[in-house]
Write a protein that holds these residues in place. Sequence first.
Motif, short mmCIF file in Angstrom:
data_model
loop_
_atom_site.label_atom_id
_atom_site.label_comp_id
_atom_site.label_asym_id
_atom_site.label_seq_id
_atom_site.Cartn_x
_atom_site.Cartn_y
_atom_site.Cartn_z
N ARG A 14 55.60 13.27 43.33
CA ARG A 14 56.06 14.88 43.09
C ARG A 14 55.51 14.74 44.46
N VAL A 15 55.67 16.22 45.04
CA VAL A 15 55.40 16.95 45.93
C VAL A 15 55.31 18.37 45.92
N ALA A 16 53.57 18.74 46.44
CA ALA A 16 54.69 19.98 46.28
C ALA A 16 54.51 21.03 47.39
N THR A 17 54.68 22.21 47.08
CA THR A 17 55.68 23.14 48.43
C THR A 17 55.80 23.68 48.09
N GLY A 18 56.02 24.87 49.04
CA GLY A 18 56.67 26.57 49.04
C GLY A 18 57.49 27.53 49.21
N ILE A 19 58.86 27.96 48.25
CA ILE A 19 59.40 28.00 48.95
C ILE A 19 59.60 29.09 49.98
N ARG A 20 60.45 29.08 51.04
CA ARG A 20 60.08 30.18 52.27
C ARG A 20 61.75 30.61 52.64
N PHE A 21 60.52 32.02 53.10
CA PHE A 21 61.65 33.17 53.70
C PHE A 21 62.98 32.37 54.12
N ALA A 22 63.25 31.12 54.83
CA ALA A 22 64.96 31.09 55.45
C ALA A 22 65.60 29.90 54.23
N CYS A 24 65.85 31.16 51.36
CA CYS A 24 66.37 32.32 50.88
C CYS A 24 67.29 32.98 50.91
N ASP A 25 68.19 33.65 50.39
CA ASP A 25 69.26 34.89 50.94
C ASP A 25 68.93 36.56 50.43
N PRO A 26 69.73 37.05 50.46
CA PRO A 26 68.95 38.78 50.59
C PRO A 26 68.47 39.18 49.89
N ALA A 27 69.05 38.48 48.40
CA ALA A 27 68.14 38.79 47.31
C ALA A 27 66.74 38.13 47.35
N GLY A 28 66.39 37.65 48.11
CA GLY A 28 65.04 37.12 47.97
C GLY A 28 64.73 35.91 46.63
N ILE A 29 66.12 35.17 46.70
CA ILE A 29 65.75 33.42 45.95
C ILE A 29 66.52 32.66 46.26
N VAL A 30 66.04 31.48 46.13
CA VAL A 30 65.86 30.22 46.49
C VAL A 30 68.47 30.75 46.61
N PHE A 31 68.67 30.70 47.54
CA PHE A 31 70.51 30.47 47.82
C PHE A 31 70.35 28.44 48.35
N ALA A 77 66.51 28.44 36.90
CA ALA A 77 66.27 29.75 36.85
C ALA A 77 66.07 29.92 38.43
N VAL A 78 66.06 31.03 38.58
CA VAL A 78 65.31 31.73 39.98
C VAL A 78 64.38 31.52 40.56
N ALA A 79 64.15 30.46 41.62
CA ALA A 79 62.99 30.81 42.24
C ALA A 79 62.78 31.52 43.85
N ARG A 80 61.85 32.12 43.69
CA ARG A 80 61.65 33.85 44.68
C ARG A 80 60.58 32.71 46.40
N MET A 81 60.30 33.75 46.96
CA MET A 81 60.08 33.27 48.29
C MET A 81 58.80 33.25 47.85
N GLY A 82 57.36 32.36 48.19
CA GLY A 82 57.08 32.73 48.25
C GLY A 82 56.33 31.81 46.37
N ASP A 83 56.89 31.42 46.47
CA ASP A 83 56.95 30.99 45.04
C ASP A 83 56.21 29.23 44.97
N ALA A 84 55.34 28.61 44.18
CA ALA A 84 54.81 27.38 45.03
C ALA A 84 55.18 26.56 43.75
#
Length: 151
Positions: A14-22, A24-31, A77-84
């Motif tokens: 396991r590795v913990a990380t966060g979802i970054r701006f780069a 994500c798509d224009p909707a703010g969710i992981v592309f 499910a969606v993951a959004r920018m900033g989600d852990a």
Amino acid sequence: MAALTWPENGAVFRVATGIRFAQCDPAGIVFYPQYLVLFQSLVEDWFNQALHYPYAQMLGPERTGLPIVHLACDFRAVARMGDAVQLELAVLRLGSRSLQLALRCAGDDGAVRALAHQVLVFTSLDSHEAIRIPPAIQARIARWMAAECTV
């Protein structure tokens, strides 16, 4: 088409990380292709941290590649920018030339965002032909699987 599953038992990295701006798509969710980038980083971290075998050494001086030859993904499910999120890796099968992995991205709430099964084949980066898993790597993977621990 059946949904992919996660193994009931066995070792999990396991590795913990966060979802970054780069990512994500224009909707703010992981592309969705970015999950493959996240999962590739997870494989590299698994080699470096859990197997204690430098991924860069394998590709560089040893000229051994590990391309994906089969891939199946479920996006749940969606993951959004900033989600852990937690990225997780489990070995489904260790062969003589290939490796089958289950990879998962789950939120801190436990909900699975994406799940993938990959078959990776060890190759010579000179000939691009499949090769036997190098003995030092195969032994480390087998020991890690037998430990049934979490890292």
